[in-house]
Design a protein around this motif. Structure first.
Motif, mmCIF file in Angstrom:
data_model
loop_
_atom_site.group_PDB
_atom_site.id
_atom_site.type_symbol
_atom_site.label_atom_id
_atom_site.label_comp_id
_atom_site.label_asym_id
_atom_site.label_seq_id
_atom_site.Cartn_x
_atom_site.Cartn_y
_atom_site.Cartn_z
ATOM 1 N N VAL A 49 -5.513 7.949 84.012
ATOM 2 C CA VAL A 49 -4.780 6.992 83.096
ATOM 3 C C VAL A 49 -3.164 7.606 83.403
ATOM 4 O O VAL A 49 -2.280 7.027 83.884
ATOM 5 N N THR A 50 -3.159 9.128 83.312
ATOM 6 C CA THR A 50 -1.741 9.455 83.487
ATOM 7 C C THR A 50 -1.241 9.462 85.136
ATOM 8 O O THR A 50 -0.175 9.404 85.434
ATOM 9 N N VAL A 51 -2.291 9.610 86.045
ATOM 10 C CA VAL A 51 -1.812 9.315 87.374
ATOM 11 C C VAL A 51 -1.356 7.978 87.509
ATOM 12 O O VAL A 51 -0.432 7.568 88.410
ATOM 13 N N SER A 52 -2.099 6.973 86.857
ATOM 14 C CA SER A 52 -1.639 5.541 87.252
ATOM 15 C C SER A 52 -0.384 5.569 86.710
ATOM 16 O O SER A 52 0.714 4.615 87.196
ATOM 17 N N PHE A 98 11.739 18.945 90.169
ATOM 18 C CA PHE A 98 11.581 20.243 89.248
ATOM 19 C C PHE A 98 10.455 20.060 88.374
ATOM 20 O O PHE A 98 10.284 20.918 87.559
ATOM 21 N N ALA A 99 9.939 18.705 88.282
ATOM 22 C CA ALA A 99 8.740 18.580 87.191
ATOM 23 C C ALA A 99 7.591 19.583 87.345
ATOM 24 O O ALA A 99 7.092 20.068 88.646
ATOM 25 N N THR A 100 7.021 19.915 86.247
ATOM 26 C CA THR A 100 5.993 20.973 86.200
ATOM 27 C C THR A 100 4.663 20.530 85.634
ATOM 28 O O THR A 100 3.762 21.289 85.723
ATOM 29 N N SER A 101 4.686 19.174 85.136
ATOM 30 C CA SER A 101 3.394 18.517 84.643
ATOM 31 C C SER A 101 3.462 17.045 84.850
ATOM 32 O O SER A 101 4.564 16.591 85.037
ATOM 33 N N ILE A 102 2.350 16.581 84.879
ATOM 34 C CA ILE A 102 2.032 15.212 85.251
ATOM 35 C C ILE A 102 2.911 14.291 84.074
ATOM 36 O O ILE A 102 3.362 13.350 84.349
ATOM 37 N N VAL A 103 2.642 14.819 82.818
ATOM 38 C CA VAL A 103 3.282 14.169 81.845
ATOM 39 C C VAL A 103 4.789 13.858 81.770
ATOM 40 O O VAL A 103 5.484 12.845 81.613
#
Length: 517
Positions: A49-52, A98-103
């Motif tokens: 879901v988060t990848v989508s 610079f994002a550190t998480s998938i969220v």
């Protein structure tokens, strides 16, 4: 109303160059992001879901806010909104690096979509004010070709950037295009507004966005949770409720965000069919094919990008060919023929993939046919879209059309992803009849995103070759469905637009005071 004197030909070309420069970054954010999705998932983790949402968050925000952005462009200035949109896109692209998480990636992609809506609505409305008649057709054809360039080289550039510098470099490249636009393009633009522009339709914007969000989220959640899950059914019910509320709001508003009365005209309906058709015969392939090539067929990002060039390269040339053909043929006939060619290409691609059980040189011919066929309506529909309302309502015209295109892309991606997961689930049930239904559903959701390793973890008793066969079967049925949709859209183009030429006068006139007659 323009705040400055009309520019000369050089000034108009400067405006066109500014909008086209920004337009290079938007398809790169889309197609490049699709190629980068497996790499982002490997680096930051996340469930299906988060990848989508890496792609869907961008498309949802982009598509749901375009009509509102068109209103803001008419009211507060096309140049101002364009500049704000480009600036927001640039900043969010830099932050993505610079994002550190998938969220965080998903949230920033939504912000990027909001900014893209402002940039596209402001830029296309500005173009409509600068050009008239055949010159407008050529300008919008150039814009469409610019998008084609971004789509054509986006996968290759993304693959090279990932191989050399990692997935974060993709978003840095988009920021660079934005900085160039802000530095060299925006200062050369002039400001223009609609003196009769309506206020922002907050109720319409809110209900439309909510309906689209509930529908998209429901489609993303359904494959893993189940279509009758207590978490999914309320989402679809809310979608219906918000959609009804949107129609009620728009029919009772004096100057609505979306003038529903326009859908009484077959020609207007026909124009909206064209972007829907290209969504299902072309745009969705830009996402699902890289996921297949990389995750299931074992290609690296660079080789997958080169394969994708067969699909997207025709967009460099075909839109110009379509514009030239309008001297002898109607736009509807050209578009209908193009969609028939694309349908034939989809059918041939399904056959090539089934015969080889994977990607190879045999897919290049069918992919070229799909790209060529989709490129014919692609080169005409932008020009057609601004011919269906008066010039002073260009923000609304481009907003409606662009919303149909981009919101349709987001919906099509969600539909195709859910359908692929459902078809994979059916195949896996045959391959693993003793497996738990929940495990099969989770494995199918993972398989639909191209994550065959994660699918194998959910079904440890099923071999990798069996998982590949299940995916290949599901993908073949998916292509059959896309072929049918494209053929139906081709028939609609012939029926509604067979006598329409892009140089035709608008069928809607405008009375004094800015009210359509």
């Amino acid at each position: 109303m323009n705040s400055q004197n009309p520019p000369n030909a050089t000034g108009r070309l400067a405006v066109l160059a500014a909008v086209c420069m920004a337009a290079l970054a938007l398809p790169l954010a889309f197609s490049g992001g699709a190629v980068a999705t497996p790499a982002i998932g490997r680096d930051l983790g996340g469930d299906p879901v988060t990848v989508s949402w890496i792609t869907n968050a961008f498309m949802l925000a982009f598509g749901s806010l375009l009509m509102a952005a068109g209103t803001l462009a008419d009211r507060f200035g096309r140049k101002r909104l364009f500049a704000c949109g480009v600036a927001g896109f640039t900043l969010s692209s830099l932050a993505l690096g610079f994002a550190t998480s998938i969220v965080i990636v998903d949230l920033l992609r939504a912000v990027q979509g909001v900014a893209a809506a402002a940039a596209l609505a402001g830029g296309t409305a500005a173009l409509a004010q600068e050009f008239d008649g055949p010159a407008r057709t050529r300008a919008f054809s150039a814009l469409g070709t610019t998008f084609g360039i971004g789509l054509a080289f986006g996968p290759v550039l993304a693959g090279w950037l990932i191989a050399q510098f990692g997935w974060r470099a993709i978003f840095t490249t988009g920021a660079l295009a934005g900085l160039l636009t802000l530095g060299f393009g925006v200062p050369r633009m002039r400001e223009s507004r609609d003196p009769h522009a309506r206020r922002l339709d907050w109720a319409g914007t809110t209900t439309f966005t909510a309906a689209l969000a509930c529908f998209t989220f429901g489609l993303i959640e359904a494959p893993s949770r189940g279509w009758t899950s207590p978490a999914v059914v309320p989402l679809f019910a809310a979608c219906v409720a918000f959609a009804i509320a949107f129609v009620v709001v728009e029919t009772r508003t004096a100057r609505p965000m979306l003038d529903l009365s326009l859908f009484r005209y077959p020609r207007f309906v026909g124009v909206q069919v064209l972007p829907i058709a290209t969504c299902y015969c072309y745009i969705v392939l830009l996402v699902v094919l890289p996921l297949r090539f990389i995750g299931v067929d074992g290609y690296d990002e660079m080789h997958a990008g080169w394969l994708m060039l067969a699909l997207s390269a025709p967009m460099l040339v075909v839109p110009f060919v379509a514009a030239a053909l309008t001297r002898w043929m109607s736009a509807g006939a050209i578009s209908g023929i193009g969609l028939m060619i694309a349908a034939a290409g989809l059918h041939a691609l399904g056959g090539a993939l089934r015969a080889g059980a994977g990607a190879g040189t045999t897919v290049i011919g069918p992919m070229l046919a799909i790209g060529f066929g989709a490129g014919l309506p692609w080169g005409l529909m932008d020009g057609l879209s601004v011919s269906v309302v008066p010039k002073s309502r260009a923000g609304m015209a481009t907003g409606i059309f662009s919303t149909t295109r981009v919101a349709g892309e987001g919906i099509a991606l969600a539909v195709v992803s859910a359908l692929l997961a459902a078809l994979a689930q059916i195949s896996l049930r045959t391959s693993a009849p003793l497996a738990q239904p929940a495990a099969v559903a989770e494995a199918a959701a993972r398989l639909a995103t191209g994550d065959i390793a994660a699918a194998a973890e959910r079904l440890p008793g099923v071999s990798h070759p069996t998982l590949q066969v299940a995916y290949h079967t599901a993908f073949g049925h998916l292509l059959d469905g896309l072929t049918i949709i494209t053929l139906l859209c081709s028939l609609a183009a012939f029926a509604f637009l067979s006598r329409v030429r892009v140089q035709d006068e608008p069928f809607i006139t405008e009375a004094p005071g800015g009210v359509e007659a």
